[in-house]
Design a protein around this motif. Sequence first.
Motif, PDB file in Angstrom:
ATOM      1  N   UNK A   1       5.802   0.425 -32.406  1.00 50.56           N
ATOM      2  CA  UNK A   1       7.166  -0.023 -32.689  1.00 50.56           C
ATOM      3  C   UNK A   1       7.264  -1.544 -32.636  1.00 50.56           C
ATOM      4  N   UNK A   2       6.633  -2.155 -31.628  1.00 50.77           N
ATOM      5  CA  UNK A   2       6.657  -3.609 -31.520  1.00 50.77           C
ATOM      6  C   UNK A   2       5.948  -4.274 -32.677  1.00 50.77           C
ATOM      7  N   UNK A   3       4.778  -3.731 -33.056  1.00 50.00           N
ATOM      8  CA  UNK A   3       4.030  -4.317 -34.164  1.00 50.00           C
ATOM      9  C   UNK A   3       4.756  -4.205 -35.487  1.00 50.00           C
ATOM     10  N   UNK A   4       5.348  -3.041 -35.755  1.00 47.62           N
ATOM     11  CA  UNK A   4       6.087  -2.850 -37.001  1.00 47.62           C
ATOM     12  C   UNK A   4       7.295  -3.776 -37.055  1.00 47.62           C
ATOM     13  N   UNK A   5       7.988  -3.933 -35.915  1.00 45.49           N
ATOM     14  CA  UNK A   5       9.148  -4.829 -35.869  1.00 45.49           C
ATOM     15  C   UNK A   5       8.746  -6.266 -36.187  1.00 45.49           C
ATOM     16  N   UNK A   6       7.681  -6.730 -35.555  1.00 45.97           N
ATOM     17  CA  UNK A   6       7.224  -8.098 -35.795  1.00 45.97           C
ATOM     18  C   UNK A   6       6.752  -8.276 -37.235  1.00 45.97           C
ATOM     19  N   UNK A   7       6.074  -7.269 -37.784  1.00 45.87           N
ATOM     20  CA  UNK A   7       5.576  -7.362 -39.156  1.00 45.87           C
ATOM     21  C   UNK A   7       6.722  -7.413 -40.157  1.00 45.87           C
ATOM     22  N   UNK A   8       7.725  -6.563 -39.962  1.00 45.43           N
ATOM     23  CA  UNK A   8       8.859  -6.538 -40.889  1.00 45.43           C
ATOM     24  C   UNK A   8       9.671  -7.827 -40.811  1.00 45.43           C
ATOM     25  N   UNK A   9       9.879  -8.327 -39.592  1.00 46.49           N
ATOM     26  CA  UNK A   9      10.652  -9.565 -39.428  1.00 46.49           C
ATOM     27  C   UNK A   9       9.940 -10.744 -40.090  1.00 46.49           C
ATOM     28  N   UNK A  10       8.632 -10.839 -39.932  1.00 49.14           N
ATOM     29  CA  UNK A  10       7.897 -11.935 -40.560  1.00 49.14           C
ATOM     30  C   UNK A  10       7.909 -11.804 -42.077  1.00 49.14           C
ATOM     31  N   UNK A  11       7.882 -10.575 -42.580  1.00 54.59           N
ATOM     32  CA  UNK A  11       7.921 -10.366 -44.034  1.00 54.59           C
ATOM     33  C   UNK A  11       9.276 -10.731 -44.609  1.00 54.59           C
ATOM     34  N   UNK A  12      10.344 -10.327 -43.933  1.00 51.89           N
ATOM     35  CA  UNK A  12      11.693 -10.696 -44.383  1.00 51.89           C
ATOM     36  C   UNK A  12      11.851 -12.211 -44.399  1.00 51.89           C
ATOM     37  N   UNK A  13      11.335 -12.862 -43.371  1.00 51.49           N
ATOM     38  CA  UNK A  13      11.443 -14.321 -43.310  1.00 51.49           C
ATOM     39  C   UNK A  13      10.621 -14.976 -44.402  1.00 51.49           C
ATOM     40  N   UNK A  14       9.465 -14.401 -44.706  1.00 49.95           N
ATOM     41  CA  UNK A  14       8.649 -14.929 -45.801  1.00 49.95           C
ATOM     42  C   UNK A  14       9.400 -14.822 -47.130  1.00 49.95           C
ATOM     43  N   UNK A  15      10.136 -13.745 -47.313  1.00 49.17           N
ATOM     44  CA  UNK A  15      10.956 -13.601 -48.516  1.00 49.17           C
ATOM     45  C   UNK A  15      12.028 -14.687 -48.591  1.00 49.17           C
ATOM     46  N   UNK A  16      12.612 -15.035 -47.447  1.00 54.57           N
ATOM     47  CA  UNK A  16      13.611 -16.100 -47.399  1.00 54.57           C
ATOM     48  C   UNK A  16      12.983 -17.434 -47.802  1.00 54.57           C
ATOM     49  N   UNK A  17      11.783 -17.694 -47.285  1.00 54.30           N
ATOM     50  CA  UNK A  17      11.090 -18.933 -47.624  1.00 54.30           C
ATOM     51  C   UNK A  17      10.786 -18.989 -49.117  1.00 54.30           C
ATOM     52  N   UNK A  18      10.313 -17.874 -49.668  1.00 53.94           N
ATOM     53  CA  UNK A  18      10.007 -17.817 -51.096  1.00 53.94           C
ATOM     54  C   UNK A  18      11.266 -18.036 -51.927  1.00 53.94           C
ATOM     55  N   UNK A  19      12.356 -17.375 -51.552  1.00 50.94           N
ATOM     56  CA  UNK A  19      13.610 -17.525 -52.296  1.00 50.94           C
ATOM     57  C   UNK A  19      14.114 -18.958 -52.248  1.00 50.94           C
ATOM     58  N   UNK A  20      14.005 -19.598 -51.093  1.00 53.49           N
ATOM     59  CA  UNK A  20      14.468 -20.990 -50.961  1.00 53.49           C
ATOM     60  C   UNK A  20      13.683 -21.919 -51.863  1.00 53.49           C
ATOM     61  N   UNK A  21      12.379 -21.680 -51.993  1.00 51.73           N
ATOM     62  CA  UNK A  21      11.564 -22.539 -52.840  1.00 51.73           C
ATOM     63  C   UNK A  21      11.723 -22.250 -54.313  1.00 51.73           C
ATOM     64  N   UNK A  22      11.733 -20.953 -54.662  1.00 54.88           N
ATOM     65  CA  UNK A  22      11.825 -20.574 -56.070  1.00 54.88           C
ATOM     66  C   UNK A  22      13.165 -20.984 -56.672  1.00 54.88           C
TER      67      UNK A  22
END
Length: 318
Positions: free
Chosen positions: A37-58
Amino acid sequence: MILAVWLPFLVPLLAVPVARRVAPRLAPRTAACLLLAGGVTLALCSTVTLLVVVASGVLQFGPMASLAGLPASWLNGYAWLTVPVGWVATPLLVAGTARLVWVAARQTREVRTARAEAGPVTGELAVRPDEHPYAYALPGGRRERHRIVVSSGMLRALQPAEREALFAHERAHLTGRHHHFLRLSRLMQILHPGLRGLHEPLVYALERWADESAADAVGDRRLAARAVGRAALVAKAFEGPAPRPGTALGVTSGPVPRRVAALLAGPGEDHEGRPTRSSVPAWLMLAAALAVTAYSAEHAVIDLDATIRIAQYVHGLR
């Protein structure tokens, strides 16, 4: 948004060693669920944040900004950072998504191949005519039942009572759906490489979970320990890994001497499953890490959405 963007990428580097410290102090079932549960939570949160970074740049790119109804420089204050970071993050996101799909497909293919090699379903047990001693839990499909795959070499190496303990161990893997734990563990490592450190303690917790279930099933902890130890010894005598899917767990997985010692120690005599005062700070640190990561990812999404809406509104007034 700048601080919120970086935290989900950095917090796992702290949370993983803390989780590794906490897990041995928990019962095997609890430890496995916590690690996953902890690993999945951390993985999903980092992925969502990566999407935010990509959207901000694109969205800083002229044509993309126009499509979104944004002015050409809607992030003036942070453009010097968001543009290069966003464009670097984009290929990382694409490559990670492609690898995620490829690994998931490979996992499915390996299980299907193992089912085909195990032959038609005639019962719970599938015996392979192979001198290489191995046994593993093979999950079934929608129309197929779970199976315990065991080689003839492993059956000959164990005594009848030890075989029953072995079957109970593999049966526990199937009833506990441990293959899903292992599959998600592999996938979350792709989403955030820093989570690789959770895989080893997760495998150990799953094996200890199955060990305890086997001991309860046969009613003899020493018999379960002897079955695990002998299976590992005979398997070690053969060179090369046992032929099984990557998401299938077998009785010889994980640190076998440590597992045997835990079985021989007996419930309540070893440290496993007994939180101590020294583990309380680690518990608090882990809970704080998960909370901060989830909050940061949510804040990054909300902040980006608010910034875009304000920019669109101001652009529309001009």
